[in-house]
Structures are given as structure tokens and as C-alpha cells.
Design an enzyme around this catalytic site. Structure first.
Site, short mmCIF file in Angstrom:
data_model
loop_
_atom_site.label_atom_id
_atom_site.label_comp_id
_atom_site.label_asym_id
_atom_site.label_seq_id
_atom_site.Cartn_x
_atom_site.Cartn_y
_atom_site.Cartn_z
N TYR A 130 0.78 -1.23 0.00
CA TYR A 130 0.00 0.00 0.00
C TYR A 130 0.82 1.29 0.00
O TYR A 130 0.25 2.36 -0.14
CB TYR A 130 -0.98 -0.02 1.18
N PHE A 416 -10.70 -4.93 11.81
CA PHE A 416 -11.57 -4.69 10.67
C PHE A 416 -10.92 -5.20 9.40
O PHE A 416 -11.44 -5.05 8.33
CB PHE A 416 -11.95 -3.21 10.56
#
Length: 416
Positions: A130, A416
Site C-alpha cells: 500500500y 476490521f
């Protein structure tokens, strides 16, 4: 910005409810193809925000996924800031190197900007992915495996005044969530719990216990009020020398040092065990200062929350700074070019302003470095030492490094 995939056969679109099962199956396949329990699957369906989720489709086949949750993230100063919790990102192995991931990241960041959210955050299955999209590693956590037969705790005064009792995890869920909610403003990187998310921390399918017990819970009480809790499992083990079971900590929070110490002392002293495993703990976790021998605690550090400044000016204005700072950044951001250019940040413990300027730059860096330093857990000075920040005005690096710091380590305990 465009959202074209290099393969014209692939179509990128917002997730429809009727497509969720196929979309989620493609995600599971990308992560190895192991089926989840029906309880876990249904919970993730209930938590999915369909209008903030994307799917890449090649004909009738789903070949890519990316979602976002509507989080509020604590930043230095204790303020909760809207942040897109990027999640469920996958690309089918058959569709690698076709621009699918870049297309989804491009569309998603454009959407986050349109929603008016200054931040995007994620936890990465592979941290190398990322950075090219402007995410910086902003928090770290520690994993530990403690030899409790050799390590003891030195606890603070008042620990013996804390009452501990076992409770069914579901029976004390509301009280434990109230403890968690009181902790959220105290530490950068924590996420306010949205309705329904509390169920995630009670998931306990037998297939994922690895031979350990069902989830157990002990609460800490003072004057009849729950002031802390720990959820954990015990994995029994025996050999010819006797018992050597393992305690596996799932989650724990406490409102004060005595309650914190009482819970950790309990974990260290559980009968028939000699190993305590705790993963994803904060870098400055207090019990690490209580141990008699940290070398026998098997401490390992790994990356946790990756932060992306989507609206650079709004993000830097949303937090406070622990020392006065007045610095001009020259920022490179090829993926979100609206952030590129020079910005003057002026701030202190009371607030900040950040706006575009034509003044000469004091520091030169990319948006990735600002994301890494944003929560105060990564020093701009350390990034400069790695060659990732360039100081133009002498003294600007020290000023900004101190100002961006946090007196408490940022930490993300929310999955999450």
C-alpha cells in the site's frame, strides 16, 4: 480521476446486495479459500457498507473487492476524525497485473474525498502493497509469548483492592463496551465502536480455537463498578513433566493502573499454564514495565495501522501538536495530486491551521511520510534518517518531529 482497469473486460462497480455472496466468496478464495463459520459470515454481511464497497467483475465472475467502513479515529488531541476503514481488499489470482487493484484504490480514494473524509486507514495482509498508494505505517504493536513459570509481575498499590470475577462474555458485553468507549479518546489510533461491531469480539467458532477453550471473560470491579475486563482462552497441555498449558489473550482494557495490573496478574497465575500469549498490544503496554524479566516475554514488533491523508490540509488541522510548530512542507503525492505542493502548518496543543502557501519549503517529503507520522508514533526524524524526509531550513526537522509526537503510543485494538 479515472478508474479504468487496463483489462477492458473488467468492470468496476459499487456492490449490490444481491451480489454480496459471490463478492465475499471471491474474497475468501483470494485469502486461501477456507470457509468461515456461518455466524462469522453473517456478521460480516451485516457490517458491510454496500454503498462504500466496490467489486471488479469479469463477465459474471467477481475478480476483485474493496470495501470501506465509516469509522471515527482518535487523533492526537483526543478528537475523533472521520476515516474510511479500508477492508476486504482482494484481487483474484487469475487477474493479477491487470490494474485491478490500482483501479479500486484510485476509485476508493476519489470516493473518500467526495465523502469529505480526511483520512483512509487499513491493516495490511502484506505491508509492501500500500505504500505506492500513499499509505504510511503509522502504528506498531507488540506480540508476546511469556514464560510465566519464570516471569513475575511487580504490581502497583491498590491492586489487591480490585475484585475479579468470571462472567459469561455476552452477559457483561455492555459493561465491557462502556470501558472500551472511555478508553477511545485517550489514545490516538483507537476507533469508536459502531453499533453491531461489538458482536465481532464475541465470535467464538470451535473451528478457530485451535484446541483451546471457548472464550472466557473475567471482569475487574471496584465498588460494584466494572473497571476492566479480559477475554481469553486456555489451551491445556500435558507431558511427562506435568501441565504446561497456554493462555491466549483475546482483548483487554482497564480504566486505571490497579485494575490493569490485577487482570494481568490473574492471567500470569492461571493454574496448569506456563505460557501467556498476547498479540496486538500497544508498544507502551503498562504490564511490560511490571515484568521481572522482559527477555523471557518474547517481545516482537510488527506493523499495525497504515494511514493515508486524503485531504491533507483538513487532516493536519484535525489534530493538535504537543509543541508549537510552524513549518512549510513541500509534499509529493502522485496518486492524489490535489495534495501535492507546499503547505504551511501552524499548530500547538490548542489547535492548528494548515493552508497552501508559496513560501519556501522547510521540509520536503511525500504524503506517505506524513501518514506515517500523523498519529505521533513514528518520528519524522527517524524518517529523515532513512532518507525519506529532507530538511531545507535548519531546525525545522526537530521542531516538526517534537510537535508531531504523542505522549502515549498510538494503538489500534479494533479489528476490521
Amino acid at each position: 480521476m479515472g478508474t479504468d482497469v487496463t483489462d477492458p473486460a473488467v468492470d468496476l462497480r459499487v456492490l449490490r446486495r444481491d451480489d454480496w455472496d459471490q463478492w465475499y466468496d471471491s474474497l475468501l478464495l483470494a485469502f486461501g479459500g477456507v470457509a468461515e463459520s456461518s455466524e462469522e459470515r453473517e456478521l460480516w454481511r451485516a457490517l458491510t457498507e454496500f454503498d462504500r464497497s466496490l467489486g471488479a467483475w469479469d463477465g459474471d465472475a467477481c475478480v476483485g473487492s474493496a470495501g470501506a467502513f465509516s469509522f471515527r479515529l482518535t487523533v492526537p488531541g483526543g478528537v475523533p476524525v472521520p476515516a474510511a476503514g479500508v477492508t476486504m481488499v482482494s484481487v483474484a489470482a487469475t487477474h493479477r497485473r491487470r490494474g485491478v487493484l490500482t483501479s479500486m484504490m484510485r476509485r476508493q480514494l476519489d470516493d473518500v474525498r467526495a465523502w469529505g473524509w480526511p483520512l483512509a486507514v487499513l491493516t495490511a495482509s502484506e505491508p509492501a502493497i500500500y505504500g505506492r498508494f500513499g499509505y504510511g505505517v503509522a502504528t506498531h504493536h507488540v506480540n508476546t509469548e511469556v514464560d510465566t513459570s519464570r516471569v513475575r509481575l511487580s504490581v502497583p498499590p491498590g491492586t489487591d483492592d480490585v475484585r475479579l470475577r468470571y462472567a459469561a462474555p455476552a452477559d457483561v458485553l455492555d459493561a465491557c463496551e462502556a470501558v472500551y468507549a472511555r478508553k477511545v479518546p485517550e489514545r490516538p489510533g483507537m476507533v469508536e465502536r459502531l453499533p453491531g461491531w461489538e458482536r465481532l469480539f464475541l465470535l467464538d467458532p470451535e473451528s478457530e480455537r485451535g484446541g483451546a477453550s471457548p472464550l472466557q471473560c473475567v471482569v475487574a470491579e471496584r465498588d460494584g463498578e466494572i473497571v476492566g475486563y479480559v477475554r481469553f482462552r486456555v489451551k491445556p497441555a500435558w507431558d511427562t513433566n506435568g501441565p504446561h498449558g497456554k493462555v491466549e489473550v483475546s482483548s483487554t482494557e482497564a480504566l486505571d493502573p490497579a485494575a490493569h495490573a490485577a487482570l494481568w496478574r490473574f492471567l500470569f497465575d492461571i493454574d496448569l499454564t506456563s505460557t501467556l500469549v498476547a498479540r496486538g498490544r500497544p508498544m507502551d503496554d503498562a504490564w511490560l514495565q511490571m515484568v521481572s524479566d522482559v527477555r523471557r516475554c518474547g517481545v516482537r514488533v510488527r506493523d499495525a495501522l497504515h494511514v493515508r491523508l486524503v485531504d491533507l490540509g483538513a487532516a493536519l488541522e484535525a489534530r493538535t501538536y504537543q509543541a508549537p510548530v510552524d513549518v512549510v512542507f513541500e509534499v509529493e503525492d502522485a496518486f492524489c495530486p490535489w495534495n501535492a505542493g507546499r503547505w504551511r502548518l501552524s499548530g500547538d496543543t490548542k489547535g492548528a491551521s494548515c493552508s497552501r502557501t508559496t513560501d519556501v519549503a522547510d521540509l520536503v517529503l511525500s504524503v506517505r511520510e506524513l501518514g506515517a507520522a500523523y498519529l505521533g508514533g513514528v518520528s519524522l526524524g527517524s524518517l529523515a534518517a532513512a532518507g525519506r524526509v529532507r530538511e531545507v531550513r535548519p531546525g525545522a526537522l526537530a521542531e516538526a518531529s517534537v510537535g508531531f509526537g504523542s505522549w502515549v503510543a498510538p494503538w489500534l485494538p479494533h479489528m476490521f
